[in-house]
Design a protein around this motif. Structure first.
Motif, mmCIF file in Angstrom:
data_model
loop_
_atom_site.group_PDB
_atom_site.id
_atom_site.type_symbol
_atom_site.label_atom_id
_atom_site.label_comp_id
_atom_site.label_asym_id
_atom_site.label_seq_id
_atom_site.Cartn_x
_atom_site.Cartn_y
_atom_site.Cartn_z
ATOM 1 N N LEU A 52 61.147 65.957 -0.549
ATOM 2 C CA LEU A 52 60.031 65.299 -1.237
ATOM 3 C C LEU A 52 59.009 66.308 -1.749
ATOM 4 N N LEU A 53 58.681 67.291 -0.926
ATOM 5 C CA LEU A 53 57.717 68.294 -1.363
ATOM 6 C C LEU A 53 58.301 69.190 -2.445
ATOM 7 N N ASP A 58 57.880 70.952 -7.950
ATOM 8 C CA ASP A 58 58.556 71.146 -9.235
ATOM 9 C C ASP A 58 57.887 70.311 -10.328
ATOM 10 N N ASP A 59 57.545 69.076 -10.005
ATOM 11 C CA ASP A 59 56.871 68.205 -10.979
ATOM 12 C C ASP A 59 55.517 68.786 -11.391
ATOM 13 N N THR A 90 45.756 72.405 -8.090
ATOM 14 C CA THR A 90 44.924 71.212 -8.226
ATOM 15 C C THR A 90 45.761 69.981 -8.538
ATOM 16 N N LYS A 91 46.709 70.131 -9.455
ATOM 17 C CA LYS A 91 47.550 69.006 -9.849
ATOM 18 C C LYS A 91 48.496 68.591 -8.722
ATOM 19 N N LEU A 92 48.819 69.545 -7.859
ATOM 20 C CA LEU A 92 49.854 69.306 -6.855
ATOM 21 C C LEU A 92 49.511 68.151 -5.927
ATOM 22 N N ILE A 97 50.973 63.129 -3.194
ATOM 23 C CA ILE A 97 50.601 61.767 -2.796
ATOM 24 C C ILE A 97 51.601 60.756 -3.337
ATOM 25 N N GLU A 98 51.980 60.912 -4.603
ATOM 26 C CA GLU A 98 52.955 59.993 -5.202
ATOM 27 C C GLU A 98 54.325 60.140 -4.557
ATOM 28 N N SER A 99 54.746 61.377 -4.348
ATOM 29 C CA SER A 99 56.076 61.630 -3.791
ATOM 30 C C SER A 99 56.214 61.070 -2.379
#
Length: 310
Positions: A52-53, A58-59, A90-92, A97-99
């Protein structure tokens, strides 16, 4: 200069003042005796957490690279400035949270087992902890962009384990390396990120694939010729076709040319029949990935003309 001894379990810790005032002084607990930390750690370890991480990191990297618009595919490229590179951290948090199926909610970034959790990512050698994150349970993810890998640890980021007298201009502080090594719980060891096939090409091959004077069909044909039996994510296709309308459709039109020029059959994960053929040959085309396989490898699979789409 003598390094200040690292406070340990049983020592006191005083967080810095926050907007709401000065938090109370408290005693440092060993990780194994920190019930909230252990609850969050236990929940994380019950998940397929590395997978998941890995997907979340990667996303986040691909989001910042924005290959479908910029043709970029390598975070360490000269075309990616340092501010953009840093923004991955920052985006991670949003991708994590979504993953993990969590929600963005106060007082920190999310809540796990009713415990507030801070999420921090970095592409540097350490993390920056804000004042509100001091002495809180924190999931810390480090991305090594050069080696294309990541790791994750869980730690209560006690103020006594953070560096500096004054913090940076945003009043953030970094965990001491000895505190991380002694008191952080490993969530994911150093793990390779999903392969970006474009990183495998030589400079000469990249010039061919990104020669915008040629049409996408010709460039995609060359790409598959360079990377036989290499799973190609759809994001790689859209990166090569950046700026073009419906690059995936244009890429599919290259299938007969790849067959003629390289004796390779392109399988597209979008179609169940081709997904299953690829699986029989040991290729995972999840998320609508692509792969080009030698014609000879398809012999003996008893395929009908309906199994392949051209």
């Amino acid at each position: 200069m003598t390094k200040t001894p690292l406070p340990g379990p049983g020592d006191s810790c005083q967080p810095d003042p926050r907007k709401g005032g000065l938090p109370p002084e408290h005693m440092i607990l060993a990780p194994e005796h920190d019930e909230d930390l252990q609850q969050v750690y236990g929940w994380l370890k019950l998940q397929p957490i590395i997978s998941l991480l890995r997907g979340a990191v990667d996303d986040a990297v691909r989001y910042v690279l924005d290959g479908a618009r910029t043709w970029r595919f390598d975070l360490m490229s000269d075309e990616v400035d340092s501010d953009e590179r840093s923004s991955v951290g920052t985006k991670l948090q949003y991708h994590v949270i979504e993953s993990l199926g969590l929600r963005k909610e106060p007082p920190l970034d999310t809540t796990i087992m009713d415990v507030p959790v801070e999420i921090k990512g970095t592409v540097r050698s350490t993390w920056m902890i804000p004042r509100e994150g001091q002495c809180e349970v924190t999931l810390m993810i480090q991305i090594d962009a050069r080696q294309h890998r990541f790791r994750a640890v869980l730690m209560r980021t006690h103020r006594a384990w953070l560096t500096g007298q004054h913090g940076n201009r945003d009043l953030k502080r970094s965990p001491r390396a000895d505190a991380v090594s002694n008191y952080a719980l490993e969530v994911a060891p150093w793990t390779d990120l999903p392969t970006e096939p474009l990183r495998k090409l030589t400079p000469d091959q990249l010039r061919v694939v990104f020669n915008h004077g040629d049409g996408l069909r010709k460039r995609i044909t060359a790409l598959f010729g360079y990377l036989p039996e290499q799973v190609i994510p759809r994001t790689t296709i859209t990166t090569v076709g950046a700026g073009l309308g419906d690059p995936l459709k244009r890429a599919r039109e290259a299938k007969p040319y790849v067959l003629t020029e390289h004796y390779l059959v392109v399988l597209v994960g979008t179609w169940e029949s081709e997904f299953n053929i690829a699986a029989k040959l040991g290729h995972d085309l999840n998320n609508e990935a692509w792969v080009a396989v030698p014609v000879a490898k398809l012999a003996g699979l008893n395929l009908s003309s309906y199994d392949l789409k051209y």
